[in-house]
Every structure is written in C-alpha cells, then in structure tokens.
Design an enzyme around this catalytic site. Structure first.
Site, mmCIF file in Angstrom:
data_model
loop_
_atom_site.group_PDB
_atom_site.id
_atom_site.type_symbol
_atom_site.label_atom_id
_atom_site.label_comp_id
_atom_site.label_asym_id
_atom_site.label_seq_id
_atom_site.Cartn_x
_atom_site.Cartn_y
_atom_site.Cartn_z
ATOM 1 N N ARG A 15 -5.945 -7.864 -2.376
ATOM 2 C CA ARG A 15 -5.738 -6.609 -3.130
ATOM 3 C C ARG A 15 -4.949 -5.628 -2.268
ATOM 4 O O ARG A 15 -4.640 -5.898 -1.106
ATOM 5 C CB ARG A 15 -7.084 -5.994 -3.514
ATOM 6 C CG ARG A 15 -7.940 -5.573 -2.329
ATOM 7 C CD ARG A 15 -9.231 -4.915 -2.774
ATOM 8 N NE ARG A 15 -10.100 -5.882 -3.414
ATOM 9 C CZ ARG A 15 -10.967 -6.647 -2.765
ATOM 10 N NH1 ARG A 15 -11.076 -6.550 -1.445
ATOM 11 N NH2 ARG A 15 -11.719 -7.501 -3.387
ATOM 12 N N GLY A 16 -4.629 -4.482 -2.839
ATOM 13 C CA GLY A 16 -4.072 -3.361 -2.096
ATOM 14 C C GLY A 16 -2.750 -3.651 -1.418
ATOM 15 O O GLY A 16 -1.876 -4.342 -1.947
ATOM 16 N N ILE A 17 -2.603 -3.113 -0.212
ATOM 17 C CA ILE A 17 -1.346 -3.229 0.524
ATOM 18 C C ILE A 17 -1.038 -4.684 0.857
ATOM 19 O O ILE A 17 0.111 -5.130 0.753
ATOM 20 C CB ILE A 17 -1.400 -2.371 1.796
ATOM 21 C CG1 ILE A 17 -1.455 -0.880 1.423
ATOM 22 C CG2 ILE A 17 -0.193 -2.643 2.687
ATOM 23 C CD1 ILE A 17 -1.738 0.046 2.594
ATOM 24 N N ASP A 69 -12.927 -15.182 7.244
ATOM 25 C CA ASP A 69 -13.582 -14.031 7.863
ATOM 26 C C ASP A 69 -12.911 -13.826 9.217
ATOM 27 O O ASP A 69 -13.089 -14.642 10.126
ATOM 28 C CB ASP A 69 -15.077 -14.290 8.031
ATOM 29 C CG ASP A 69 -15.833 -13.093 8.608
ATOM 30 O OD1 ASP A 69 -15.182 -12.122 9.068
ATOM 31 O OD2 ASP A 69 -17.084 -13.136 8.603
ATOM 32 N N TYR A 163 -13.809 5.048 13.862
ATOM 33 C CA TYR A 163 -12.700 4.501 13.079
ATOM 34 C C TYR A 163 -11.385 4.632 13.836
ATOM 35 O O TYR A 163 -10.565 3.703 13.847
ATOM 36 C CB TYR A 163 -12.606 5.219 11.734
ATOM 37 C CG TYR A 163 -11.400 4.800 10.908
ATOM 38 C CD1 TYR A 163 -11.296 3.507 10.407
ATOM 39 C CD2 TYR A 163 -10.372 5.703 10.625
ATOM 40 C CE1 TYR A 163 -10.190 3.118 9.651
ATOM 41 C CE2 TYR A 163 -9.270 5.329 9.878
ATOM 42 C CZ TYR A 163 -9.182 4.031 9.390
ATOM 43 O OH TYR A 163 -8.087 3.658 8.658
ATOM 44 N N LYS A 167 -8.685 1.664 14.747
ATOM 45 C CA LYS A 167 -7.301 1.600 14.272
ATOM 46 C C LYS A 167 -6.306 1.685 15.425
ATOM 47 O O LYS A 167 -5.310 0.946 15.453
ATOM 48 C CB LYS A 167 -7.027 2.721 13.266
ATOM 49 C CG LYS A 167 -7.686 2.535 11.922
ATOM 50 C CD LYS A 167 -7.427 1.174 11.279
ATOM 51 C CE LYS A 167 -5.996 0.931 10.881
ATOM 52 N NZ LYS A 167 -5.814 -0.336 10.132
#
Length: 287
Positions: A15-17, A69, A163, A167
C-alpha cells in the site's frame, strides 16, 4: 533509461508509497517483489500483498508477492532467494517499510521503541546487506531509502525522539553505504517528501492532515526519476520529491494534491531553509 525488465525488491509495497513506486515501475514492464506482511485486509489498512500484485500486473509489470517480516533475517534471506529464483537477480532495492509513533519519551514504551528500531533501521540495514551480492552483479544497481535528509536540529528530536532516531538511522545507512558501495557502482540514496503524503499511516496517526497532503504518486514519480539515472553518477544524496521533479522540468504540482484547494502541510524533517527555497506555499508544523 527505463525500468523495463528490471527487478525491484520493495519492502512495505502492499500500500501507500511503496505500492505507488511499484506501480510506476510496472508501467515500464518491471518485475516487482512485494515484500510485506499484510495478507488480509484491515479496515484501517486496506490492501494486501495479493491485491498489490493484481494492480501491478494490470499496470504492465510482473509481480511476486512474498510474506516478509523485515525484522526476521531468515524471512528476508528466503525472500531474496525466491525473488532471484523467479526473476534471475535484483537490480533495485527500495527500503520503504517503516513504523511510526510520534510520541514523547514517557508515552513510548519499549515495545514500540523496539518496533521502530527493528523495522526502520535494522530492516533497512538487513535488506541492504542481503541484497548486496545481487546488486553487485546488476547492470545499474540502486538502493533507495525512504528516509529524511540528515539534520541534527533538536526540534526534530524533542517531540518524538524515538521515531526520529529510527528514521535518521535509515538516513545514516544512506550516508555510510553510499560511500562503502561506491567502488561497486551501487547507488545509495534517500528520498523524502516536502509535504505530508496521504497514506494509511498519516490517516491513522495524524487524522485530518491527510486532507492537506499530496498523493503518493509524487514520491513514485520522484523515485522513478532517481532510479532511471546512472548509478555511478548519483549516489549519497538526500533527495526531496518536489526538488527532484522540478529538476526534471515539472512546474505544476496541482495534480498531486489530495484536495487542490486545501493548503499543503510541510512534512517533518524538512528544514526552513529548504522550505523557503521552494515556490510552494506550505503550512509548517508547530515544533
């Protein structure tokens, strides 16, 4: 240069990007390895590796959906083995899988901290390490990390240090492995959005901010522009989607907006200096 017959291993591509990048490559006739965990759709997380595969095939590509995973070395190694058996090699790795929790230290328990470290940083490192023997044999090999430009301004760390560590850990992989793999001719770059992107994560974590976001297709088009460049000439960069596309000659970004009349929100980790250099008017998040 196109991505025809190239094999892309994309984490989190259900999904998404990740899916948007896969679909853009599929239009060239690329082979896409969908490396993600979702096999059953969830009300807040639509899409599975199988629905993604169907979309990729309809777009003109060949798809291999694999349950992966990125925290599990065995799972990752098996996925690369199966991908190479199916497509003969790996040309491009896109480290897109990520976990998000914009919480302060008291609100971030160790389970959530570990999840972000394991998926974001360790997953990126593990997938890149596993892909390395295959990339070293590819004609124009690329690694693309969905990670922000390195910036140690405390404002990016104070509100959600766990977070941010996770990142920027991905960004450090870009910095170090671009240098490490340069002699092998493998490009390692990061790509990050100037604005928030309308994804399931943004909708679930940031709510209405999705309305002032751009669609994932802007990241897909920027990724395509990077991945079709000569690897030996473009490595160690921290690209921003809008900057990449402006350099490609794009001047009208209205088609990327989820709501063309809504003000756009600047994403985290993009400095004021960069935002000031762009002609796009953006609402900046409070720090």
């Amino acid at each position: 240069m196109t991505l025809q017959s190239k094999t892309l291993f994309i984490t989190g591509a259900s999904r998404g990007i990740g899916l948007a990048i896969a679909l853009r490559a599929a239009r060239d006739g690329a082979n896409i390895v969908i490396a993600a965990k979702t096999v059953e759709s969830h009300p807040n997380l639509p899409g599975t590796i199988y629905t993604a595969a169907e979309e990729i095939e309809r777009a003109g590509g060949k798809a291999l959906p694999l349950v992966v995973d990125v925290r599990d070395e065995g799972s990752v190694v098996r996925a690369f083995d199966e991908a190479v058996q199916r497509f003969g090699g790996i040309d491009i790795l896109v480290n897109n899988a990520s976990a998000l929790s914009l919480t302060d230290t008291p609100s971030t328990d160790m389970k959530r901290y570990d999840l972000m470290q394991q998926i974001n940083v360790r997953g990126t490192y593990l997938c890149t390490r596993t892909a390395l023997p295959y990339l070293s044999r590819a004609a124009n090999p690329h690694v693309l990390n969905l990670a922000p430009p390195l910036d140690l301004d405390p404002k990016w760390f104070g509100p959600h240090v766990a977070y941010s560590i996770a990142k920027f850990g991905m960004s450090l992989c870009t910095l170090g492995q671009a240098r490490e793999f340069k002699s092998l001719g493998i490009a390692v770059n990061s790509l990050w959005p100037v604005t928030t992107i309308d994804t399931a994560a943004v909708r679930n974590k940031l709510g209405d901010m999705a309305n002032s976001s751009r669609n994932p297709e802007i990241m897909a088009d920027a990724a395509y522009a990077i991945l079709t460049k000569q690897a030996t000439e473009v490595t160690g960069n921290f690209f921003l989607d809008e900057q990449v596309l402006r350099e490609e000659g794009v001047t009208d970004f209205s088609s990327y907006a989820r709501h063309p009349l809504a003000p756009l929100t600047a994403d985290y980790f993009v400095s004021d200096r960069i935002l000031d250099s762009l002609p796009t008017e953006l609402v900046r998040l409070p720090q």
